[in-house]
Design a protein around this motif. Structure first.
Motif, PDB file in Angstrom:
ATOM      1  N   PRO A 241      59.478  29.582  -2.862  1.00  0.00           N
ATOM      2  CA  PRO A 241      57.999  29.585  -3.503  1.00  0.00           C
ATOM      3  C   PRO A 241      57.085  30.424  -2.974  1.00  0.00           C
ATOM      4  O   PRO A 241      57.366  31.589  -2.224  1.00  0.00           O
ATOM      5  N   ARG A 242      56.358  30.964  -4.587  1.00  0.00           N
ATOM      6  CA  ARG A 242      55.964  32.785  -4.282  1.00  0.00           C
ATOM      7  C   ARG A 242      54.301  32.544  -3.644  1.00  0.00           C
ATOM      8  O   ARG A 242      53.356  31.502  -3.080  1.00  0.00           O
ATOM      9  N   ALA A 243      54.342  33.509  -2.820  1.00  0.00           N
ATOM     10  CA  ALA A 243      52.892  33.618  -1.917  1.00  0.00           C
ATOM     11  C   ALA A 243      51.585  33.522  -2.465  1.00  0.00           C
ATOM     12  O   ALA A 243      51.885  34.411  -3.884  1.00  0.00           O
ATOM     13  N   SER A 244      51.066  32.411  -1.872  1.00  0.00           N
ATOM     14  CA  SER A 244      49.924  33.081  -2.926  1.00  0.00           C
ATOM     15  C   SER A 244      48.940  34.375  -2.305  1.00  0.00           C
ATOM     16  O   SER A 244      49.615  35.736  -2.165  1.00  0.00           O
ATOM     17  N   VAL A 245      48.423  34.801  -3.180  1.00  0.00           N
ATOM     18  CA  VAL A 245      46.917  35.895  -2.948  1.00  0.00           C
ATOM     19  C   VAL A 245      46.373  36.475  -1.514  1.00  0.00           C
ATOM     20  O   VAL A 245      46.616  37.180  -0.963  1.00  0.00           O
ATOM     21  N   GLY A 246      46.146  35.231  -1.143  1.00  0.00           N
ATOM     22  CA  GLY A 246      45.809  35.041  -0.235  1.00  0.00           C
ATOM     23  C   GLY A 246      46.790  35.659   1.725  1.00  0.00           C
ATOM     24  O   GLY A 246      46.512  36.023   2.201  1.00  0.00           O
TER      25      GLY A 246
ATOM     26  N   ARG B 110      49.223  39.459   4.595  1.00  0.00           N
ATOM     27  CA  ARG B 110      50.045  40.102   5.335  1.00  0.00           C
ATOM     28  C   ARG B 110      49.863  41.846   4.714  1.00  0.00           C
ATOM     29  O   ARG B 110      50.325  42.198   6.607  1.00  0.00           O
ATOM     30  N   TRP B 111      49.399  41.997   3.936  1.00  0.00           N
ATOM     31  CA  TRP B 111      48.724  43.754   4.575  1.00  0.00           C
ATOM     32  C   TRP B 111      48.022  43.726   4.776  1.00  0.00           C
ATOM     33  O   TRP B 111      48.097  45.080   6.096  1.00  0.00           O
ATOM     34  N   LEU B 112      46.839  43.180   5.530  1.00  0.00           N
ATOM     35  CA  LEU B 112      45.792  43.155   6.720  1.00  0.00           C
ATOM     36  C   LEU B 112      46.403  43.242   8.021  1.00  0.00           C
ATOM     37  O   LEU B 112      45.743  44.214   9.241  1.00  0.00           O
TER      38      LEU B 112
END
Length: 79
Positions: free
Chosen positions: A29-34, A39-41
């Motif tokens: 499943p694709r990761a959501s924007v959140g 992950r970036w934060l």
């Protein structure tokens, strides 16, 4: 106790490397924007923590060999 010694056909082991299944696993499943932003934060927080630790701990790790920074009290100078 006796071990039973039976002949083992090793042909299936040689064929196991060439066997390809026609059943594909389900797509991830694709990761959501959140989740991506989270992950970036988290990554930025870890990197900022490491950089901060280097900046704060760097002066404590440096070796100071210059004679200008030696501390002498007034008593040792004869005053």
């Amino acid at each position: 106790m006796f071990r039973r010694r039976e002949p083992v056909p090793f042909a299936f082991i040689a064929e196991a490397d060439t066997f390809r299944s026609n059943v594909a696993p389900p797509p991830r499943p694709r990761a959501s924007v959140g989740e991506v932003v989270g992950r970036w934060l988290m990554g930025l927080t870890v990197v900022a923590g490491l950089v901060g630790a280097l900046l704060v701990g760097g002066p404590a790790l440096s070796t100071d060999t210059s004679p200008a920074h030696t501390q002498q009290s007034d008593v040792s100078q004869g005053r």
